[in-house]
Write a protein that holds these residues in place. Structure first.
Motif, PDB file in Angstrom:
ATOM      1  N   GLU A 154     -31.876  72.386  67.552  1.00  0.00           N
ATOM      2  CA  GLU A 154     -31.974  73.122  68.808  1.00  0.00           C
ATOM      3  C   GLU A 154     -30.620  73.680  69.263  1.00  0.00           C
ATOM      4  N   ASN A 155     -29.521  73.281  68.612  1.00  0.00           N
ATOM      5  CA  ASN A 155     -28.187  73.707  69.048  1.00  0.00           C
ATOM      6  C   ASN A 155     -27.450  74.574  68.032  1.00  0.00           C
ATOM      7  N   PRO A 190     -22.270  71.285  77.429  1.00  0.00           N
ATOM      8  CA  PRO A 190     -23.384  71.715  76.566  1.00  0.00           C
ATOM      9  C   PRO A 190     -22.962  72.929  75.741  1.00  0.00           C
ATOM     10  N   THR A 191     -23.189  72.876  74.435  1.00  0.00           N
ATOM     11  CA  THR A 191     -22.685  73.931  73.550  1.00  0.00           C
ATOM     12  C   THR A 191     -23.740  74.351  72.541  1.00  0.00           C
ATOM     13  N   LEU A 192     -23.875  75.657  72.366  1.00  0.00           N
ATOM     14  CA  LEU A 192     -24.704  76.202  71.292  1.00  0.00           C
ATOM     15  C   LEU A 192     -23.776  76.738  70.211  1.00  0.00           C
ATOM     16  N   LYS A 197     -33.401  81.166  72.747  1.00  0.00           N
ATOM     17  CA  LYS A 197     -32.660  79.915  72.876  1.00  0.00           C
ATOM     18  C   LYS A 197     -31.753  79.950  74.091  1.00  0.00           C
ATOM     19  N   LEU A 256     -22.347  76.354  80.259  1.00  0.00           N
ATOM     20  CA  LEU A 256     -22.804  76.375  78.868  1.00  0.00           C
ATOM     21  C   LEU A 256     -21.791  77.157  78.034  1.00  0.00           C
ATOM     22  N   SER A 291     -32.027  77.356  77.283  1.00  0.00           N
ATOM     23  CA  SER A 291     -30.872  76.549  77.689  1.00  0.00           C
ATOM     24  C   SER A 291     -30.490  76.816  79.141  1.00  0.00           C
TER      25      SER A 291
END
Length: 406
Positions: A358-359, A312-314, A377, A280, A381
């Motif tokens: 959500e991101n 996957p990236t926040l 969050k 992540l 994740s």
């Protein structure tokens, strides 16, 4: 009127060009960043020069008249260093040095110098020296007499400072030796990463000076070096963190920058491996910076270059406490509203529509604003990744089977 220069800093001037691909407004942004780089390296900018050209002059980068103007200013004000925003070819750098009769650097050289200052560990110093040698190799002709005239200072740390007699053969041998040394350390670090087991790995990525190290300290309760200068962090720091009942590994990586020298991407391969092997990514953005959208694009481009853009990236928009926007009077019918007039709420709407609610997160790592939402969050994740990796861990996921059946 020129500002009074601090005697402890080198007196420098900056040079850039306006082209079809680089507007005057964009050049101002780049020179602002170059000035911050210069300050970080130990210089103080006295003046900026720019010229509108279709393309750079292959011999001297700028036109003859502009070079004469800069030379007169350098001589009159006793300027020690002239820094160009774009990378100069070896012949351009040699020709310009002869004309200006002072130290001439480009953005790449300046960034390499800052890395040389910031490198603390033996590994980081080896990486930086390799990048410096690769940069200097095609520029050796006439370089050493120039270095003898200019002792020390910005851009002259590392191999060029003490090895004046070095020739191409010795530099090539040194490059080969450094590559072997880095290869050995890379193997050791690869084994270390392998020994971490199947724990979820999270990597902080982002432009330089966006607050990654501050965020690292807050999340992991560690004491990573933080400073309001570019490239405060070079060595990757990895910490084990537990949020609620979930453990994971968090790494703080070197900051990216526009026009990042290719030599550094290559020599810092192992550092970037932390990003490549992460499950992540937390892409930290300084939303208070007027060019933060350009910064996002630069980081995404480098992630694409190292084949990590599909992870996957926040998106973590940091420094909301420092965000300021231009306001428009309700009766003003002339001024066109642009992104510079967006309020924080408008940015939230925009980015949440772009990447999904959500991101995208909006926080202040310094003031811990919205930090509980951020932790929640992160937990959600990481839990999703844990579930696929440890599907039968009833201690961690007592309701997992029920959730799946639902």
């Amino acid at each position: 009127m020129l500002e009074k220069v601090n005697a402890a800093f080198e007196k420098t001037v900056l040079v850039g060009i306006i082209t079809q691909n680089q507007s005057e407004e964009k050049l101002v942004e780049y020179l602002d960043e170059l000035e911050f780089l210069t300050f970080t390296a130990g210089g103080e900018v006295v003046k900026r020069f720019s010229q509108k050209l279709e393309r750079p002059n292959p011999k001297t980068f700028l036109g003859t008249g502009k070079m004469e103007e800069i030379h007169a200013f350098v001589k009159d004000k006793n300027i020690s260093t002239v820094i160009f925003d774009d990378e100069l070819s070896p012949s351009q750098q040699k020709n310009i040095s002869k004309i200006l009769d002072c130290k001439v650097l480009d953005r790449t050289n300046l960034i390499l110098d800052i890395f040389a200052q910031r490198a603390e560990t033996s590994y980081a110093r080896t990486q930086v020296e390799l990048a410096q040698c690769q940069y200097l190799l095609p520029r050796l002709s006439g370089m050493w007499t120039h270095l003898e005239r200019q002792k020390g200072g910005i851009g002259l740390r590392g191999p060029g400072e003490t090895e004046i007699e070095t020739d191409r053969r010795i530099v090539r041998d040194r490059i080969a030796l450094l590559k072997e040394k880095i290869k050995t350390i890379d193997k050791q670090m690869s084994v270390q990463r392998g020994n971490r087991g199947a724990m979820v790995r999270v990597a902080l990525v982002g432009y330089t000076n966006v607050g990654k190290s501050t965020l690292m300290n807050v999340i992991s309760k560690s004491d990573v070096f933080v400073e309001n200068k570019l490239f405060a962090t070079l060595d990757t720091t990895v910490r084990k963190v537990v949020v609620k009942n979930l453990p994971f590994l968090l790494s703080d990586t070197v900051g990216f920058i526009r026009k990042l020298p290719t030599q550094l991407i290559e020599s810092f391969k192992s550092t970037l491996d932390e990003v490549r092997e992460a499950d992540l990514l937390l892409h930290v953005v300084d939303i208070s910076h007027p060019d933060f959208e350009d910064h996002i694009q630069s980081v995404n481009q480098i992630l694409q270059d190292i084949k990590s853009n599909d992870k996957p990236t926040l998106m973590v928009f940091n420094k909301i406490d420092a965000y300021k926007h231009l306001t428009i009077d309700e009766d003003d019918l002339i001024t066109e509203k642009t992104t510079k007039h967006y309020s924080l709420e408008e940015w939230k709407t925009t980015w949440m529509n772009n990447v999904g609610a959500e991101n995208a997160l909006f926080i202040s790592a310094t003031n811990k604003d919205n930090f509980e939402e951020f932790r929640e969050k992160i937990y959600t994740s990481i839990r999703e990744i844990h579930v696929t990796r440890f599907p039968y861990n009833k201690f961690l996921y007592p309701d997992y089977k029920d959730a799946v059946e639902d």
